[in-house]
Scaffold this active site. Sequence first.
Site, PDB file in Angstrom:
ATOM      1  N   GLY A   1     -13.652  12.651 -19.138  1.00  0.00           N
ATOM      2  CA  GLY A   1     -15.063  12.476 -19.431  1.00  0.00           C
ATOM      3  C   GLY A   1     -15.919  12.526 -18.183  1.00  0.00           C
TER       4      GLY A   1
ATOM      5  CG  HIS B   1     -18.517  17.758 -13.174  1.00  0.00           C
ATOM      6  ND1 HIS B   1     -17.792  18.922 -13.094  1.00  0.00           N
ATOM      7  CD2 HIS B   1     -17.682  16.777 -12.734  1.00  0.00           C
ATOM      8  CE1 HIS B   1     -16.594  18.678 -12.602  1.00  0.00           C
ATOM      9  NE2 HIS B   1     -16.489  17.364 -12.391  1.00  0.00           N
TER      10      HIS B   1
ATOM     11  N   GLY C   1     -18.286  21.761 -13.801  1.00  0.00           N
ATOM     12  CA  GLY C   1     -16.904  22.205 -13.599  1.00  0.00           C
ATOM     13  C   GLY C   1     -16.109  22.113 -14.896  1.00  0.00           C
ATOM     14  CG  HIS C   2     -15.276  18.293 -16.681  1.00  0.00           C
ATOM     15  ND1 HIS C   2     -16.088  17.383 -16.034  1.00  0.00           N
ATOM     16  CD2 HIS C   2     -14.008  17.901 -16.429  1.00  0.00           C
ATOM     17  CE1 HIS C   2     -15.342  16.483 -15.437  1.00  0.00           C
ATOM     18  NE2 HIS C   2     -14.080  16.765 -15.641  1.00  0.00           N
TER      19      HIS C   2
ATOM     20  CE  LYS D   1     -12.781  17.296  -6.720  1.00  0.00           C
ATOM     21  NZ  LYS D   1     -12.228  16.313  -7.614  1.00  0.00           N
ATOM     22  CG  ASP D   2      -8.107  17.074  -9.639  1.00  0.00           C
ATOM     23  OD1 ASP D   2      -8.157  16.107  -8.882  1.00  0.00           O
ATOM     24  OD2 ASP D   2      -8.993  17.336 -10.470  1.00  0.00           O
TER      25      ASP D   2
ATOM     26  CD  GLN E   1      -4.720  16.607 -12.569  1.00  0.00           C
ATOM     27  OE1 GLN E   1      -4.794  15.393 -12.494  1.00  0.00           O
ATOM     28  NE2 GLN E   1      -5.691  17.341 -13.101  1.00  0.00           N
TER      29      GLN E   1
ATOM     30  CB  SER F   1     -16.357  12.294 -12.741  1.00  0.00           C
ATOM     31  OG  SER F   1     -16.012  13.382 -13.581  1.00  0.00           O
ATOM     32  NE  ARG F   2     -12.202   8.584  -8.574  1.00  0.00           N
ATOM     33  CZ  ARG F   2     -11.103   9.048  -9.171  1.00  0.00           C
ATOM     34  NH1 ARG F   2     -10.788  10.332  -9.096  1.00  0.00           N
ATOM     35  NH2 ARG F   2     -10.315   8.235  -9.841  1.00  0.00           N
TER      36      ARG F   2
END
Length: 282
Positions: free
Chosen positions: A34, A37, A39-40, A153-154, A157, A190-191
């Site tokens: 959630g 932004h 990017g999502h 970006k991750d 991951q 998001s951060r």
Amino acid sequence: MTKPVILPTTAVLRSQLRVWRDARESVALVPTMGALHSGHLALVAAAKKRARRVVVSIFVNPTQFAPHEDFSKYPRSLEADVEKLESVGADVVFHPGADDMYPEGFATTISLKGPATAGLEDKFRPTHFQGVATVVAKLLLMVLPDAAFFGEKDFQQLAVIRQMVGDLNIPVEIIGAPTVREDDGLALSSRNAYLTPEERAIAPTLNASMRKAAARIRDGESFDAALTAARNKITSSGFELDYLELRDAATLAPVTGRYRTGLRMLVAARLGRTRLIDNIEV
Ligand code: PAF
């Protein structure tokens, strides 16, 4: 476009998926926590091109946060997220509760080696990828999508998820999408919402320093010299650096020597109370 429907449990998700499968409609999954932004939204738009139906999961996964991390203050904005998702054509939002994902007695986790132990994020967040891999495996098995989308970006991951999906023969295509950035180069996250105006002004130094180091490496400078200059710039700008590393883009293994193709530069650094990560192709 129509507003995506919120499905709050695995049971209702499954009955919706059954309808789509019976109609032979392809399905893509975009897993998120959630606080969406651009990017999502770019991931969802790409997913919509790949599949007839798009499920966006919104679940702030407690098991990927260490006790001292920002789980409780992680931004939550379901209503605004659903509105944003309407504009990019998401069909449903899967928004389970923690008790649906981790019911009483839950006892299984995915154990990882390979890219999950590359000495990058894992060095600073030792339990993080186990939590990520377990929840992503659960989401993939719940939805059984044709394709699932993750942001580059991750980067570590994404490598962990590719490894897991290959090793466990999960029948899904994993698609990585390029990082979306602000005009000044700051990677969307998001951060970023945690940054004070002063920190926000400093934050683009992270990407600018990496880009400069990458250019120096491409020009033939030694990895050490280029990385040391970038590390110095980042710390003198006010960051506390966790790592700035050059790695093999496919394996995340350390690299030595001079420029070749297939290199990735990855960084994590703290600015005040906000931890930022980023990476670029060299
Ligand atoms: O990248 C994220 O937002 C999360 O790590 C993910 C993949 C949704 C798993 O909780």
